[in-house]
Design an enzyme around this catalytic site. Structure first.
Site, PDB file in Angstrom:
ATOM      1  N   LYS A  48     -58.748  25.962 -11.546  1.00 37.98           N
ATOM      2  CA  LYS A  48     -59.912  25.629 -12.360  1.00 37.98           C
ATOM      3  C   LYS A  48     -60.886  24.834 -11.489  1.00 37.98           C
ATOM      4  O   LYS A  48     -60.486  24.249 -10.480  1.00 37.98           O
ATOM      5  CB  LYS A  48     -59.502  24.759 -13.555  1.00 37.98           C
ATOM      6  CG  LYS A  48     -58.513  25.410 -14.507  1.00 37.98           C
ATOM      7  CD  LYS A  48     -59.213  26.392 -15.385  1.00 37.98           C
ATOM      8  CE  LYS A  48     -58.268  27.003 -16.410  1.00 37.98           C
ATOM      9  NZ  LYS A  48     -58.907  28.090 -17.157  1.00 37.98           N
ATOM     10  N   ASP A  98     -51.498  41.997 -21.139  1.00 38.24           N
ATOM     11  CA  ASP A  98     -52.041  41.155 -20.081  1.00 38.24           C
ATOM     12  C   ASP A  98     -53.390  41.780 -19.768  1.00 38.24           C
ATOM     13  O   ASP A  98     -53.453  42.852 -19.147  1.00 38.24           O
ATOM     14  CB  ASP A  98     -51.135  41.179 -18.844  1.00 38.24           C
ATOM     15  CG  ASP A  98     -51.647  40.238 -17.762  1.00 38.24           C
ATOM     16  OD1 ASP A  98     -52.882  40.060 -17.672  1.00 38.24           O
ATOM     17  OD2 ASP A  98     -50.828  39.686 -17.003  1.00 38.24           O
ATOM     18  N   HIS A  99     -54.452  41.127 -20.211  1.00 44.25           N
ATOM     19  CA  HIS A  99     -55.741  41.817 -20.187  1.00 44.25           C
ATOM     20  C   HIS A  99     -56.210  42.142 -18.773  1.00 44.25           C
ATOM     21  O   HIS A  99     -57.057  43.014 -18.592  1.00 44.25           O
ATOM     22  CB  HIS A  99     -56.797  41.021 -20.963  1.00 44.25           C
ATOM     23  CG  HIS A  99     -57.298  39.807 -20.260  1.00 44.25           C
ATOM     24  ND1 HIS A  99     -56.716  38.589 -20.423  1.00 44.25           N
ATOM     25  CD2 HIS A  99     -58.299  39.628 -19.383  1.00 44.25           C
ATOM     26  CE1 HIS A  99     -57.352  37.704 -19.672  1.00 44.25           C
ATOM     27  NE2 HIS A  99     -58.322  38.305 -19.024  1.00 44.25           N
ATOM     28  N   ASP A 137     -50.456  29.613 -16.801  1.00 47.85           N
ATOM     29  CA  ASP A 137     -51.637  30.194 -17.445  1.00 47.85           C
ATOM     30  C   ASP A 137     -52.158  31.422 -16.694  1.00 47.85           C
ATOM     31  O   ASP A 137     -52.634  32.372 -17.301  1.00 47.85           O
ATOM     32  CB  ASP A 137     -52.742  29.129 -17.517  1.00 47.85           C
ATOM     33  CG  ASP A 137     -53.854  29.518 -18.466  1.00 47.85           C
ATOM     34  OD1 ASP A 137     -53.535  29.979 -19.579  1.00 47.85           O
ATOM     35  OD2 ASP A 137     -55.033  29.388 -18.096  1.00 47.85           O
ATOM     36  N   GLU A 186     -61.460  30.073 -11.224  1.00 45.30           N
ATOM     37  CA  GLU A 186     -62.348  29.862 -12.367  1.00 45.30           C
ATOM     38  C   GLU A 186     -63.315  28.734 -12.009  1.00 45.30           C
ATOM     39  O   GLU A 186     -62.888  27.723 -11.442  1.00 45.30           O
ATOM     40  CB  GLU A 186     -61.555  29.414 -13.606  1.00 45.30           C
ATOM     41  CG  GLU A 186     -60.608  30.446 -14.171  1.00 45.30           C
ATOM     42  CD  GLU A 186     -61.318  31.489 -15.004  1.00 45.30           C
ATOM     43  OE1 GLU A 186     -62.493  31.242 -15.366  1.00 45.30           O
ATOM     44  OE2 GLU A 186     -60.707  32.528 -15.296  1.00 45.30           O
ATOM     45  N   LYS A 200     -50.360  36.984 -24.625  1.00 46.96           N
ATOM     46  CA  LYS A 200     -49.708  36.030 -23.745  1.00 46.96           C
ATOM     47  C   LYS A 200     -49.886  34.621 -24.318  1.00 46.96           C
ATOM     48  O   LYS A 200     -50.805  34.428 -25.117  1.00 46.96           O
ATOM     49  CB  LYS A 200     -50.286  36.128 -22.337  1.00 46.96           C
ATOM     50  CG  LYS A 200     -51.703  35.581 -22.213  1.00 46.96           C
ATOM     51  CD  LYS A 200     -51.968  35.068 -20.830  1.00 46.96           C
ATOM     52  CE  LYS A 200     -53.233  34.253 -20.840  1.00 46.96           C
ATOM     53  NZ  LYS A 200     -53.432  33.326 -19.802  1.00 46.96           N
ATOM     54  N   LYS A 258     -58.420  45.765 -16.742  1.00 46.83           N
ATOM     55  CA  LYS A 258     -59.651  45.715 -15.935  1.00 46.83           C
ATOM     56  C   LYS A 258     -59.719  46.936 -15.035  1.00 46.83           C
ATOM     57  O   LYS A 258     -58.742  47.348 -14.421  1.00 46.83           O
ATOM     58  CB  LYS A 258     -59.690  44.426 -15.104  1.00 46.83           C
ATOM     59  CG  LYS A 258     -59.933  43.186 -15.951  1.00 46.83           C
ATOM     60  CD  LYS A 258     -60.002  41.955 -15.091  1.00 46.83           C
ATOM     61  CE  LYS A 258     -60.214  40.716 -15.938  1.00 46.83           C
ATOM     62  NZ  LYS A 258     -61.503  40.653 -16.591  1.00 46.83           N
ATOM     63  N   ARG A 305     -54.383  32.749 -42.469  1.00 51.00           N
ATOM     64  CA  ARG A 305     -54.131  31.790 -43.557  1.00 51.00           C
ATOM     65  C   ARG A 305     -55.391  31.516 -44.376  1.00 51.00           C
ATOM     66  O   ARG A 305     -55.339  31.345 -45.579  1.00 51.00           O
ATOM     67  CB  ARG A 305     -53.618  30.478 -42.980  1.00 51.00           C
ATOM     68  CG  ARG A 305     -52.204  30.563 -42.449  1.00 51.00           C
ATOM     69  CD  ARG A 305     -51.631  29.167 -42.208  1.00 51.00           C
ATOM     70  NE  ARG A 305     -50.252  29.263 -41.778  1.00 51.00           N
ATOM     71  CZ  ARG A 305     -49.842  29.067 -40.527  1.00 51.00           C
ATOM     72  NH1 ARG A 305     -50.711  28.751 -39.586  1.00 51.00           N
ATOM     73  NH2 ARG A 305     -48.580  29.161 -40.207  1.00 51.00           N
ATOM     74  N   HIS A 346     -51.194  37.112 -14.890  1.00 47.56           N
ATOM     75  CA  HIS A 346     -52.268  37.879 -14.262  1.00 47.56           C
ATOM     76  C   HIS A 346     -52.062  38.105 -12.759  1.00 47.56           C
ATOM     77  O   HIS A 346     -52.102  39.245 -12.277  1.00 47.56           O
ATOM     78  CB  HIS A 346     -53.609  37.152 -14.447  1.00 47.56           C
ATOM     79  CG  HIS A 346     -53.952  36.851 -15.869  1.00 47.56           C
ATOM     80  ND1 HIS A 346     -53.606  37.690 -16.900  1.00 47.56           N
ATOM     81  CD2 HIS A 346     -54.629  35.815 -16.436  1.00 47.56           C
ATOM     82  CE1 HIS A 346     -54.054  37.171 -18.035  1.00 47.56           C
ATOM     83  NE2 HIS A 346     -54.668  36.031 -17.775  1.00 47.56           N
ATOM     84  N   LYS A 357     -66.473  31.652 -10.062  1.00 50.46           N
ATOM     85  CA  LYS A 357     -65.445  32.470 -10.713  1.00 50.46           C
ATOM     86  C   LYS A 357     -65.266  33.739  -9.888  1.00 50.46           C
ATOM     87  O   LYS A 357     -66.231  34.482  -9.659  1.00 50.46           O
ATOM     88  CB  LYS A 357     -65.922  32.843 -12.127  1.00 50.46           C
ATOM     89  CG  LYS A 357     -64.978  33.752 -12.922  1.00 50.46           C
ATOM     90  CD  LYS A 357     -65.657  34.112 -14.243  1.00 50.46           C
ATOM     91  CE  LYS A 357     -64.886  35.161 -15.021  1.00 50.46           C
ATOM     92  NZ  LYS A 357     -63.682  34.606 -15.639  1.00 50.46           N
TER      93      LYS A 357
END
Lengths: 356, 511
Positions: free
Chosen positions: B361, B198-199, B256, B237, B169, B203, B60, B261, B366
């Site tokens: 979280k 889905d990243h 999430d 995480e 996602k 990997k 935009r 994942h 991580k």
């Protein structure tokens, strides 16, 4: 050497006793463990690398290469320094362990380097020492500077090798033929740094015939001209060999009445005049030009660190990627380091060496 | 055209896509700057993009091509894998970057985009191949796909030129919204043109899981309920929600992380060997695992699922405020920042083996890993004492991030005159065993999409199968009046999660 690499050196010659060499290496491992405090030392070993050198310059290059490879190929490296006419003990060995800090932790991963200096008849011991010092169950590569000669040492080393890594960039006129001969043996494959070094350029050349250029012009070629530096003739012939292999050219016929090498090469429904001019001042391959019998032209020229492509559309320039030797060695050791296309290109290049 | 180029054939060190244009919807967003354009720059630096290629940012906010290039240059300088930027590569790459202003739900914006793409095709010799990357808020996915179809920019044709759509996602927020979105998307596109990203699947270690299992003779015979005691999958995480209270209040960790994942990792860990590595063969096997997940019996969710929310604490020396204090969080919210699940896969291979999944979280660090904990030796030959000083089950741990690698724990005799056993780890680390960095997930996935390889993208039925399981948990939570467990930030979760495993005599690994 990378700053995150720590070196442990035995510092004294350990003679020809293989057990002593292994003990000395184990001592270095303990030393590394002691300095690593709370974390153990992990060993990663993916290859045995046997690097052969006969001169100070070759030895220096082998050492530099071995140092650079520490960071990228976990290995046991055997540097074989062969000095036929030198004086001193027949065989001496020195060991070094190169330890690398792990990211995010204190762990170390080591590679080992064993330098064996053979003088006079000590060279006779090199194959047996090599066999005894190889780490089992992992592949072995022999890295040879120049053309491996017809010699028992070469035969014995290649008998235990899975891969022979050479660099044909600056070979003389009969060098490519010898490499092809060695590559025909079933025991090992040949990885050629010169071939891998030209891979980015070959991609650019191939890309010059992508749409909107009609790739069909490759089958209508009437002339291919290649300019190169005087010391890049072998690479230039390998490049022409690649074109010949991909475009199904026939056996070349040398054109005698010329100052520079030239060949008439049969293609489907015609012939291609192939010129090779080894007088360029630009290093490596300076220019490659294609012309079809319908007047279509494509030209790829080296300028500084770029390649300029002139063809159907407006000229455009792309960066010319040059890879360091250690990256080329890594590629040569990889599954794609030796491919059928190389063998076909080498065969065609050898035909250009010795045209009928 | 590329297919007909004989010089392209046999170039062994690349998989080169056909000339194409990549249109990024949401080009002014964070993902574009942090991941997408840096990944594309890296592909350019590695000579993996076609010679005729364009990237068109669509958003935009109106910016010029030059300003877009400057913005992307700054992003690449910060986030590209190859840094510092190579000026030659950047100059060439920048010439492929363009910007087109537009509104996602405005038909005329799509007509303008269509005209711009046609002009670029003409100018750059691109034969109409296009990839549309929807990196926009999920609410815009249906309208964007519909408008693309109305403008004739995509259709159900499978042939050439190719038209592909990558959808970020989350793909839906529950089963019904996922089904509705699938119906909307497949009303315009063929499934073969839809790339649900889905990243995690990009990997290196997730792909290595398949290699470990199916390219080695050693592991697969042990990969079943006869030898595996239980499996733990952790996606932790260290960060909290980082000010994304608004988003997280809607999502929660189950949506999430787990639905996408962790379930993808679970599916690859547990699937049967596919008949080939072709996309549909692979996805057929993954979806079978998801369909075999034993539904949690109604009214017994608490026996199989633990949810938690972090309190204030310290994570790796950094003060972490509680979830309730995060901006955008509704006071008294019961949104979960921690979830642990005990799952069973009711098939021949895994019958009776618990799969424990946890994601959270504000964990101590991580880490994402899969750990197969093997059954103990049938006889304690070395006696009770040997066991107490260190004999422990064998564990095969596959570390997905960080420090990607594989480790195998086994018992070894401590040197000396006594029979002391100590667990030792045999480790393989990507970072030190190969002389090259693994590519970023987005590099691999963008390249695969341009090449038309859907193996690392999720299929519609996979997404629905995972939502079918997850939505039941959400429904149970929504109808429950129970309080949510809490845990101190910087710890491994609520005590109830430990009890979830203890009931079966298991305990969480400390990765």
């Amino acid at each position: 050497m990378s700053p995150d690499v720590e070196r442990f050196t035995g510092g004294h010659a350990v003679g020809v006793d293989v057990a002593a060499i292994e003990r000395d290496l184990a001592g270095l491992w303990r030393k590394a463990s002691a300095s690593g405090a709370e974390r153990s030392v992990t060993r990663a070993c993916a290859w045995n690398l046997v690097v052969h050198a006969t001169t100070d310059a070759e030895l220096a290059r082998a050492k530099t290469l071995a140092d650079a490879l520490v960071a990228v190929v976990p290995s046991r490296t055997l540097v074989l320094s062969q000095r036929t006419n030198a004086l001193g003990p027949e065989v001496e060995a020195f060991v070094t362990a190169n330890c690398r800090m792990m990211p995010g932790g204190g762990k170390l991963v080591c590679t080992e380097e064993i330098t064996i200096e053979a003088r006079g008849r000590g060279s006779d011991h090199l194959p047996s020492l090599t066999r005894a010092l190889l780490v089992p169950d992992i592949p072995t590569a022999v890295l040879w500077a120049g053309v491996p000669p017809h010699a028992p040492l070469v035969d014995e080393l290649l008998a235990v090798a899975d891969r022979l890594v050479v660099d044909t960039t600056h070979l003389g006129s009969d060098g490519l033929g010898r490499i092809e001969q060695l590559g025909n043996k079933a025991t090992h494959k040949v990885g050629d740094l010169a071939w891998l070094r030209t891979a980015p350029r070959r991609r650019v050349i191939a890309g010059a015939f992508d749409a909107p250029v009609d790739a069909g012009m490759l089958y209508r070629l009437k002339r291919v001209s290649l300019d190169c530096a005087p010391d890049a003739v072998a690479s230039a012939k390998l490049m022409l060999g690649w074109l010949g292999a991909r475009l199904s050219w026939g056996t070349p016929e040398a054109i005698d009445d010329r100052d520079a090498p030239g060949w008439m090469v049969p293609r489907q429904q015609g012939k291609v005049l192939v010129d090779l001019s080894p007088t360029a001042t630009t290093p490596g391959i300076a220019r490659l030009a294609f012309e079809s019998d319908q007047g279509e032209r494509v030209r790829i020229t080296s300028t500084d660190a770029c390649l300029t492509i002139e063809g159907a559309g407006p000229p455009h320039t792309v960066p010319h990627v040059t890879l360091p030797d250690e990256a080329l060695v890594v590629a040569a050791l990889g599954p794609r380091g030796s491919d059928r296309l190389y063998q076909a290109a080498l065969h065609r290049a050898v035909e250009l060496e010795d045209p009928t | 055209m590329t297919d007909a180029n004989p010089l392209r054939q046999g170039l062994v060190d690349e998989r080169l896509p056909e000339p194409c244009t990549l249109v990024i919807f949401g080009a002014s967003g964070d993902l574009t700057k942090r991941k997408l354009v840096p990944a594309l720059y890296t592909l350019a630096a590695e000579r993996l993009l076609p010679s005729s290629f364009c990237i068109v940012g669509f958003a935009r906010k109106d910016v010029s091509d030059a300003a877009f290039r400057e913005e992307m240059k700054a992003a690449c300088e910060k986030f590209a894998r190859h840094r510092p930027l190579d000026p030659n590569v950047w100059d060439s790459f920048a010439q492929k970057l363009f910007f087109q202003v537009g509104d996602y739900d405005e038909a005329k914006s799509y007509q303008a985009l269509k005209a711009r793409l046609a002009a670029l095709d003409q100018e750059r010799g691109i034969p109409g191949n296009r990839v549309f990357y929807l990196s926009t808020p999920p609410s815009t996915f249906p309208v964007a796909v519909r408008r693309l179809g109305e403008a004739g920019l995509v259709d159900k044709e499978k042939g050439k030129p190719f038209r592909r759509v990558i959808i970020e996602k989350p793909f839906g927020t529950d089963l019904s919204t996922a089904q509705a979105l699938n119906a909307e998307v497949l009303g315009v596109l063929d499934e073969s043109s839809v790339y649900r990203i889905d990243h995690y699947l990009g990997k290196e270690t997730v792909q290595n899981l398949m290699v470990l299992r199916f390219a080695n003779g050693l592991f697969e015979p042990l990969w079943n309920n006869r030898y595996v005691d239980h499996v733990q999958i952790t996606g932790a995480e260290a960060l909290g929600i980082e000010g994304r209270g608004g988003y997280f209040e809607q999502a929660g960790i189950l949506r999430d992380m787990v639905q996408n994942h962790l379930f993808q990792v679970l599916a690859i860990t547990a699937m049967e060997p596919p008949v080939s590595t072709h996309a549909d063969d692979l996805r057929d096997e993954k979806v079978k695992v998801l369909k075999a997940l034993r539904p949690i019996p109604e009214g017994r969710v608490d026996e199989f699922v633990v949810r938690g929310q972090y309190r204030a604490g310290t994570v790796a020396g950094r003060r972490q405020v509680s979830y309730q204090e995060e901006p955008g969080v509704v006071p008294g919210s019961k949104r979960e920042t921690y979830v642990a699940l005990k799952l069973f896969i009711d098939n021949w291979r895994w019958a009776g083996v618990p799969f424990y999944l946890r994601s959270a979280k504000a964990m101590p660090k991580k880490v994402t890993e899969v750990a197969l904990v093997f059954r103990e030796a049938p006889l304690r030959l070395f006696g009770e004492r040997a066991r107490t000083v260190g004999q422990a089950p064998n564990v095969l741990a596959i570390r997905i991030q960080p420090d990607e690698g594989v480790s195998l724990r086994f018992g070894a005799k401590v040197p000396g005159n006594t029979m002391e056993i100590q667990p030792v780890n045999m480790e393989f680390r990507y970072g030190t065993s190969f002389g090259q960095e693994p590519p970023e997930a987005y590099e691999r996935l963008l390249l695969d999409c341009m090449l038309g390889d859907q193996a690392l993208f999720t299929r519609g039925d996979e997404v629905e199968a995972s939502w079918r399981f997850i939505s039941r948990i959400h429904q149970a939570w929504e109808s429950s009046s129970a309080d949510i467990d809490t845990y101190e930030a910087g710890t491994w979760g609520p005590a109830e999660a430990d009890r979830l495993l203890l009931r079966a005599g298991h305990q969480w690994r400390r990765p």
